[in-house]
Design an enzyme around this catalytic site. Sequence first.
Site, PDB file in Angstrom:
ATOM      1  N   GLU A  38      -4.202  -1.488  -0.423  1.00 49.65           N
ATOM      2  CA  GLU A  38      -2.776  -1.246  -0.269  1.00 49.65           C
ATOM      3  C   GLU A  38      -2.421  -0.082  -1.192  1.00 49.65           C
ATOM      4  O   GLU A  38      -2.733  -0.135  -2.395  1.00 49.65           O
ATOM      5  CB  GLU A  38      -1.968  -2.487  -0.657  1.00 49.65           C
ATOM      6  CG  GLU A  38      -0.503  -2.251  -0.397  1.00 49.65           C
ATOM      7  CD  GLU A  38       0.402  -3.422  -0.764  1.00 49.65           C
ATOM      8  OE1 GLU A  38      -0.095  -4.490  -1.161  1.00 49.65           O
ATOM      9  OE2 GLU A  38       1.625  -3.225  -0.648  1.00 49.65           O
ATOM     10  N   ARG A 264     -14.416 -11.875  -6.350  1.00 46.00           N
ATOM     11  CA  ARG A 264     -13.952 -10.607  -6.905  1.00 46.00           C
ATOM     12  C   ARG A 264     -14.629 -10.346  -8.243  1.00 46.00           C
ATOM     13  O   ARG A 264     -15.156 -11.250  -8.879  1.00 46.00           O
ATOM     14  CB  ARG A 264     -12.431 -10.568  -7.014  1.00 46.00           C
ATOM     15  CG  ARG A 264     -11.779 -11.550  -7.935  1.00 46.00           C
ATOM     16  CD  ARG A 264     -10.287 -11.229  -8.118  1.00 46.00           C
ATOM     17  NE  ARG A 264      -9.573 -10.950  -6.882  1.00 46.00           N
ATOM     18  CZ  ARG A 264      -8.784  -9.878  -6.679  1.00 46.00           C
ATOM     19  NH1 ARG A 264      -8.619  -8.992  -7.626  1.00 46.00           N
ATOM     20  NH2 ARG A 264      -8.158  -9.719  -5.561  1.00 46.00           N
ATOM     21  N   LYS A 274      -3.353  -5.022 -10.419  1.00 44.12           N
ATOM     22  CA  LYS A 274      -2.678  -3.743 -10.194  1.00 44.12           C
ATOM     23  C   LYS A 274      -1.274  -3.765 -10.790  1.00 44.12           C
ATOM     24  O   LYS A 274      -0.780  -2.760 -11.277  1.00 44.12           O
ATOM     25  CB  LYS A 274      -2.588  -3.438  -8.696  1.00 44.12           C
ATOM     26  CG  LYS A 274      -3.841  -2.785  -8.150  1.00 44.12           C
ATOM     27  CD  LYS A 274      -3.529  -2.028  -6.859  1.00 44.12           C
ATOM     28  CE  LYS A 274      -3.798  -2.906  -5.664  1.00 44.12           C
ATOM     29  NZ  LYS A 274      -3.616  -2.212  -4.391  1.00 44.12           N
TER      30      LYS A 274
HETATM   31  P1  ATP Z   1      -2.852  -6.672  -4.569  1.00 44.12           P
HETATM   32  O1  ATP Z   1      -3.205  -7.124  -3.192  1.00 44.12           O
HETATM   33  O2  ATP Z   1      -2.448  -7.760  -5.498  1.00 44.12           O
HETATM   34  O3  ATP Z   1      -1.951  -5.484  -4.619  1.00 44.12           O
HETATM   35  P2  ATP Z   1      -5.650  -6.064  -4.764  1.00 44.12           P
HETATM   36  O4  ATP Z   1      -6.394  -5.827  -6.034  1.00 44.12           O
HETATM   37  O5  ATP Z   1      -6.078  -7.155  -3.872  1.00 44.12           O
HETATM   38  O6  ATP Z   1      -4.162  -6.174  -5.244  1.00 44.12           O
HETATM   39  P3  ATP Z   1      -5.901  -4.268  -2.540  1.00 44.12           P
HETATM   40  O7  ATP Z   1      -5.416  -2.882  -2.431  1.00 44.12           O
HETATM   41  O8  ATP Z   1      -5.374  -5.259  -1.593  1.00 44.12           O
HETATM   42  O9  ATP Z   1      -5.622  -4.703  -4.013  1.00 44.12           O
HETATM   43  O10 ATP Z   1      -7.483  -4.276  -2.522  1.00 44.12           O
HETATM   44  C1  ATP Z   1      -8.258  -3.630  -1.551  1.00 44.12           C
HETATM   45  C2  ATP Z   1      -9.549  -4.333  -1.361  1.00 44.12           C
HETATM   46  O11 ATP Z   1     -10.263  -4.393  -2.589  1.00 44.12           O
HETATM   47  C3  ATP Z   1      -9.323  -5.754  -0.898  1.00 44.12           C
HETATM   48  O12 ATP Z   1     -10.211  -6.024   0.173  1.00 44.12           O
HETATM   49  C4  ATP Z   1      -9.657  -6.586  -2.085  1.00 44.12           C
HETATM   50  O13 ATP Z   1     -10.199  -7.809  -1.714  1.00 44.12           O
HETATM   51  C5  ATP Z   1     -10.662  -5.713  -2.836  1.00 44.12           C
HETATM   52  N1  ATP Z   1     -10.588  -5.993  -4.277  1.00 44.12           N
HETATM   53  C6  ATP Z   1      -9.502  -5.924  -5.057  1.00 44.12           C
HETATM   54  N2  ATP Z   1      -9.784  -6.306  -6.319  1.00 44.12           N
HETATM   55  C7  ATP Z   1     -11.095  -6.615  -6.339  1.00 44.12           C
HETATM   56  C8  ATP Z   1     -11.996  -7.078  -7.347  1.00 44.12           C
HETATM   57  N3  ATP Z   1     -11.606  -7.308  -8.600  1.00 44.12           N
HETATM   58  N4  ATP Z   1     -13.289  -7.292  -7.007  1.00 44.12           N
HETATM   59  C9  ATP Z   1     -13.706  -7.066  -5.754  1.00 44.12           C
HETATM   60  N5  ATP Z   1     -12.917  -6.632  -4.760  1.00 44.12           N
HETATM   61  C10 ATP Z   1     -11.622  -6.406  -5.034  1.00 44.12           C
END
Ligand code: ATP
Length: 564
Positions: A38, A264, A274
């Site tokens: 996102e 994760r 984030k």
């Molecule tokens: P949010 O959704 O709370 O804004 P997010 O960290 O999930 O934060 P996204 O932009 O949705 O951010 O993440 C993009 C992709 O990266 C998603 O598929 C998510 O599952 C993966 N991702 C995010 N954080 C991690 C992590 N710490 N380890 C592995 N994969 C991650």
Amino acid sequence: MDSTTTDATPLDFIREIIVADRETGKHGGRVHTRFPPEPNGYLHIGHAKAICLNFGVAQEFGGRCNLRMDDTNPTREDIEYVESIEKDVAWLGFRWHGEVLYAADYFEQMYAYAERLITMDKAYVDDLTADEIRAHRGSLTEPGTDSPYRNRPIEESLDLFRRMRAGEFPDGSRVLRAKIDMASPNINMRDPALYRIRHARHHRTGDAWCVYPMYDYAHPIEDALEGITHSLCTLEFEDHRPFYDWVIDTLDTEFRPQQIEFARLNVNYTLMSKRKLLQLVAEGLVSGWDDPRMPTIGGLRRRGFTPESIRDFCERIGVAKKENVVDVALLEHCVREDLNRRAPRAMAVLRPLEVVIENYPEDQVEHMDVVNNPEDPAAGTRKVPFSRVLYVEQDDFREDPPKKFFRLAPGREVRLRNAYMISCREVVKDALTGAVVRLLCTYDPATRGGDAPDGRKVKATLHWVAASDAVDGEVRLYDRLFSVADPSDDKEKDWRTFLNPQSLEQVQGCKLEPSLASLPEGSRVQFERLGYFCVDPDSTPGAPVFNRTVTLKDSWARIAAREN
Ligand code: ATP
Ligand code: MG
């Protein structure tokens, strides 16, 4: 044995699933993944894990990987983030299939699907407020209760949904909900919201929409439209998978993607939220998203990490179904190993102490031949000037040396790396403060570049910089951004109280050998005995600024050795 490397790495569970799918001919053996950030923040080391997995799997199986901006929430998203995400993925060394894709480009299709769900009596417009909906949802132990609007006529929902889109209603006044089961043991299946009203400008669609799809509804549709075979996401979506499948089944999409969850990445002394990273930037607690203390890809890049070291790290941590916390020392170990192979060596004195070689001719400068990188013969040699006045580290001298201190002291002889042996004869002090201002030394001309002909030994070799050609520069030393291993996990204290006040030390007036005067931004070098450093964008011509990436001390190697 080095426990951090194995020759025949067994397949992780995701690769096992893919191998099995290809054996049964599922999707015609095709592998198509996606990385769906996102655009509401900069990517961090956790995202790097997801990037390496999605792009890596596609590469290994001759498949494709899309880069898709999951931009369904206009209020938090921005083009600045879109651009940083593209840059970071490319910098990590991955190339996405075709153009960058945007969830927003499917808004019309998602809307049409939503009308279809209403027509199928699988969705309805609910007039309850957000608070009322929450109150009806029940809990883990109690079923939810139906909304009084749940069974309103299909035509009425359709009409209201169209008027929601037309902008007739204010934010929050109505939502479109799936009609599933308010008594489901899985709360995600208790009539989840599909669309909400948001009169907000979208970075891509402008003012075209005032209803926006919810992530859980949008994501399976995006995957289906793109023909994603394996939709890899993190564990928190496991409980959402039944709804993912419900969307695909109910819409009976032409293509059926499969969601698979993995753990994760968590790293100690680091935060990966984030929202909190944004807070650090917005509140000026760091200098920006690319502050070298940040766990963002941009921060790691500015700090001097290489894409290779980050990919190596992601490979070593592997992919599993169970959450764990990775030691940040492993990440540092990976970059150290990479830079040891690649970074040319140089000499820099961070806190200079003047040394005058009294028996060295006043106007003489010698150019010593110095090997650029003992690990890489192809890196060649360079000339390093040596003159009567030099600088050594203040730390490398003690007027009153303790027992195991073998470096410079009154009467003590040491070696200057790549040059001569020198002996300290006299200490000159400031008359007022008593501080040591310079050391008067002599050198032995017979020891140039090697041992003493009479076989006498010294116990220390120091780095140094000739005053004749020294370049003044700034060096930034970093420590962990947080002073506790888990900076988020305290109920009483705000996470910001765990910030390490000593995480940045800016050292000015450092003396650098002339080869360091004007290296391009981002160049990486090892300063002998001090660590690996990288040229910061704050550098100006003739006034370089270096960031320390890591010290030379490898705590991970020590931990690994102890465990064997
Ligand atoms: P949010 O959704 O709370 O804004 P997010 O960290 O999930 O934060 P996204 O932009 O949705 O951010 O993440 C993009 C992709 O990266 C998603 O598929 C998510 O599952 C993966 N991702 C995010 N954080 C991690 C992590 N710490 N380890 C592995 N994969 C991650
Ligand atoms: Mg997310």
